[in-house]
Design an enzyme around this catalytic site. Structure first.
Site, short mmCIF file in Angstrom:
data_model
loop_
_atom_site.label_atom_id
_atom_site.label_comp_id
_atom_site.label_asym_id
_atom_site.label_seq_id
_atom_site.Cartn_x
_atom_site.Cartn_y
_atom_site.Cartn_z
N GLY A 183 0.81 -1.21 0.00
CA GLY A 183 0.00 0.00 0.00
C GLY A 183 0.85 1.25 0.00
O GLY A 183 2.06 1.21 0.20
N HIS A 190 -8.67 34.45 -12.08
CA HIS A 190 -8.16 33.11 -12.35
C HIS A 190 -8.89 32.06 -11.51
O HIS A 190 -9.39 31.06 -12.04
CB HIS A 190 -6.66 33.07 -12.06
CG HIS A 190 -6.01 31.76 -12.35
ND1 HIS A 190 -5.21 31.54 -13.45
CD2 HIS A 190 -6.02 30.56 -11.69
CE1 HIS A 190 -4.77 30.30 -13.45
NE2 HIS A 190 -5.25 29.68 -12.38
N GLU A 191 -8.97 32.30 -10.21
CA GLU A 191 -9.62 31.32 -9.33
C GLU A 191 -11.12 31.27 -9.57
O GLU A 191 -11.74 30.20 -9.47
CB GLU A 191 -9.33 31.66 -7.86
CG GLU A 191 -7.87 31.62 -7.47
CD GLU A 191 -7.21 30.27 -7.75
OE1 GLU A 191 -7.93 29.24 -7.75
OE2 GLU A 191 -6.00 30.25 -7.98
N HIS A 224 -11.88 28.86 -12.40
CA HIS A 224 -11.95 27.46 -11.93
C HIS A 224 -13.28 27.19 -11.24
O HIS A 224 -13.93 26.17 -11.47
CB HIS A 224 -10.80 27.18 -10.96
CG HIS A 224 -9.44 27.14 -11.58
ND1 HIS A 224 -9.15 26.36 -12.67
CD2 HIS A 224 -8.28 27.79 -11.24
CE1 HIS A 224 -7.87 26.52 -12.99
NE2 HIS A 224 -7.33 27.38 -12.13
N PRO A 232 2.38 4.89 1.22
CA PRO A 232 2.90 5.30 2.54
C PRO A 232 1.81 5.92 3.40
O PRO A 232 0.98 6.69 2.93
CB PRO A 232 3.98 6.34 2.18
CG PRO A 232 4.37 6.03 0.77
CD PRO A 232 3.14 5.51 0.11
N GLY A 233 1.81 5.53 4.68
CA GLY A 233 0.89 6.12 5.62
C GLY A 233 -0.47 5.48 5.70
O GLY A 233 -1.36 5.99 6.38
N THR A 234 -0.67 4.35 5.03
CA THR A 234 -1.99 3.72 5.03
C THR A 234 -2.19 2.76 6.19
O THR A 234 -3.30 2.24 6.36
CB THR A 234 -2.21 2.96 3.70
OG1 THR A 234 -1.10 2.09 3.45
CG2 THR A 234 -2.36 3.93 2.54
N GLY A 235 -1.16 2.48 6.98
CA GLY A 235 -1.35 1.68 8.19
C GLY A 235 -0.79 0.28 8.12
O GLY A 235 -1.23 -0.60 8.88
#
Length: 616
Positions: free
Chosen positions: A212, A434-435, A438, A214-217
């Site tokens: 998995g 610009h924002e 989006h 990184p950091g998924t347990g």
């Protein structure tokens, strides 16, 4: 206990040897200094003593660079020795003889035996002793003892063993991984009740590979298995096996499994196993190196002639694609459990676990947080709640409020806001349009919205602003229409700049890269182009330094490459045209939204939707 006593005795021996050598060296330097100790005098004082007849005896030592030299003299009625340097020894000697003063002229001195021979030898011996003692101490700490082979400690395994009665991690502490826990519960049940399985002729899996991001347990799951089973838990990193000396890693593997057999039933957990179990005989690593010998020994220990009853090997990696096929076969790693990123339900469970010891305000909605954090791993969520607690502490607040979590979300995902940064009104206006470009496309297109937050406050990652969507639910697949809409949203900022200012900026560089990557994947990876067809033209991403082959052969020629580029451009151009039509039809929303954004710097979903639907 014996090992500790030997280490303590060895430490005292080290201290004794170092002090002994320091005393000898210091004593030698002191003796040398004391033997030639004199009182310095100025040349004027020397001349005055000489002219007044106060000097009773003189000794002249010439330098190798004659006629310079050193004059040491004794005054009448005084036992002290004074010294002064002169530039012309022959002239000084004539003057002394003329005044009838007792004079001794020493020969030109040669090289000092102590400085050029004894001192370097002492320094070399001291350095060698220090290096030897440090290496011996490292060997002793690794497990070797006095009276035995000193290299035996160097080849001892470095695994840490946890006490089965002192492992607080249980399955209840692992949230959001329900299916993974169910698969691993069989391992726990076998370790607790092995006879139930062996009576039926069943063989428990010898190895479990947790794969998995990184950091998924993955490591947390392994600890929970050991905690539930109540057995010794050997944990070691794949890089701890590999050394610069060939054969050390293989010896450490043998020693690890020997320790595990003495403590069976038990679990061996190898974290980041890809450091030692990469594909053999490829890449730039060569053939029979230390890593390959270590891997060969690991293969033999997991499923060879020896029987490892009651030993279960668990390993974790996020690069299963570079592991050697021999270690992935049944009989070694029988089970491969994919530990993925949690869905919205799993994220809610993880947030509840990491909120147990935190005081939350009444406005904190964990369900909304779980919905907003699509794609976050368990480690990301833990970091999010920790940052929120830090924000509350900085504000001297005894509990966490929703604003703390929102600030932490922006800091973790986008970067800390730089409110102190001075921005010109022109740049602020460009960023606002610009924002807003989006945001309008997020709201107008059916598969990508809605908008959660719009901001023109610069962030720590270099962005002048951001538009954050709020996914309604997790998506397992990306559809063709969804990917086309993602391209349109990515182009919204550039299009808004063009239709408002008749000019464009460099602020859309990341948007262009993202849109191009999506279009290229549609054509080359997912077969979503009618012109190119249902064929995968994706280039291999494997690197030679990660254990893959040196060369990759293209599966298509220049004609196909040109067709791919034309198709990618066609998709980009069509999406640009459709997005431009939407923004032109919503020109009033673009103007009003940008004006309000300039005024407030940040808009919520309700504020933006009020402007958007005002013209409906």
């Amino acid at each position: 206990m014996n090992n500790n006593k030997r280490s303590y005795g060895f430490g005292r021996g080290l201290l004794f040897y170092l002090l002994f050598m320091a005393v000898m060296l210091g004593g030698s330097l002191l003796i040398q200094k004391l033997t030639g100790r004199t009182n310095s005098s100025t040349f004027n004082e020397y001349r005055e003593y000489l002219n007044t007849g106060k000097i009773s005896e003189v000794r002249i030592t010439q330098n190798q660079e004659v006629p310079t030299g050193r004059v040491r003299f004794i005054l009448t009625g005084d036992e002290k020795v004074y010294s002064v340097y002169v530039s012309d020894v022959p002239a000084e000697l004539s003057l002394l003889l003329e005044k009838n003063i007792k004079t001794v002229l020493d020969d030109v001195p040669g090289e000092s035996i102590f400085t050029h021979i004894i001192l370097p030898i002492l320094l070399m011996l001291t350095g060698s002793l220090i290096i030897f003692v440090i290496m011996s101490g490292r060997i002793g700490m690794s497990g070797g003892g006095a009276g035995g082979n000193p290299m035996s400690g160097f080849t001892k395994n470095r695994a840490q063993v946890s006490d089965p009665n002192n492992n607080p991690v249980k399955f209840k502490d692992v949230a959001g991984l329900q299916e993974e826990k169910e698969e691993l519960f069989e391992i726990v049940d076998f370790l607790s009740h092995p006879k139930k399985y062996t009576d039926l002729g069943a063989r428990i899996p010898k190895g479990v590979l947790l794969v998995g991001s990184p950091g998924t347990g993955k490591t947390l799951l392994a600890k929970a298995v050991a905690g539930e089973a109540g057995v010794p838990f050997f944990t070691i990193s794949g890089s701890d096996f590999v050394e610069m000396f060939v054969g050390v890693g293989a010896s450490r593997v043998r020693d690890l499994f020997a320790d595990a057999k003495r403590n069976a039933p038990c679990i061996i957990f190898i974290d980041e196993i890809d450091a030692v179990a990469r594909i053999r005989g490829s890449g730039l690593g060569g053939g029979h190196d230390e890593r390959e010998q270590t891997l060969n020994q690991l293969l033999v220990e997991m499923d060879g002639f020896s029987v490892n009853e009651g030993i279960i090997v668990m390993a974790a990696t996020n690069r299963a694609d570079i592991l050697d096929p021999a270690i992935l076969r049944p009989g070694r790693f029988d089970r491969k459990i994919a530990v993925g990123r949690p869905d919205i339900k799993g994220r809610l469970e993880i947030l509840e676990v990491h909120s147990r010891n935190k005081k939350l305000g009444d406005d904190v909605d964990l369900q909304t947080i779980a919905q907003t954090t699509a794609g976050f791993s368990g480690a990301d969520l833990e970091n999010l709640m920790n940052e929120a607690a830090i924000n509350a502490a900085k504000a001297d607040r005894p509990y966490i409020i929703q604003q703390d979590i929102n600030q932490a979300f922006i800091k973790v995902g986008i970067g800390a806001e730089k409110r102190s940064r001075v921005i010109s009104e022109k740049e602020k206006k460009i960023t606002a349009f610009h924002e807003m470009g989006h945001a309008i496309l997020f709201e107008a297109l059916p598969d990508v919205g809605p908008v959660h937050t719009i901001s023109i406050i610069p962030t720590g990652l270099g962005a002048a602003g951001y538009t954050m969507p709020l996914p309604e639910q997790d998506e397992m697949y990306d559809t063709r229409d969804r990917m086309l809409q993602d391209i349109m949203v990515a182009m919204g900022g550039r299009i808004a700049e063009a239709i408002t200012f008749n000019d464009v900026t460099t602020g859309a560089s990341q948007d262009i890269r993202q849109a191009t990557e999506i279009a290229r994947n549609m054509v080359m990876k997912y077969g979503m182009s009618e012109k190119i067809g249902f064929i995968n033209y994706e280039q291999s991403q494997d690197e030679v330094f990660m254990g893959r082959d040196l060369g990759h052969m293209k599966t298509y020629g220049s004609d196909v490459y040109n067709q791919i580029e034309e198709e990618v451009k066609r998709i980009i151009d069509e999406c640009y045209k459709k997005a431009e039509e939407i923004l032109l039809s919503k020109r009033d929303v673009l103007e009003k939204g940008a004006a309000l954004l300039i005024e407030k710097e940040k808009l919520t979903r309700l504020e933006f939707e009020a402007i958007y639907h005002e013209s409906d």
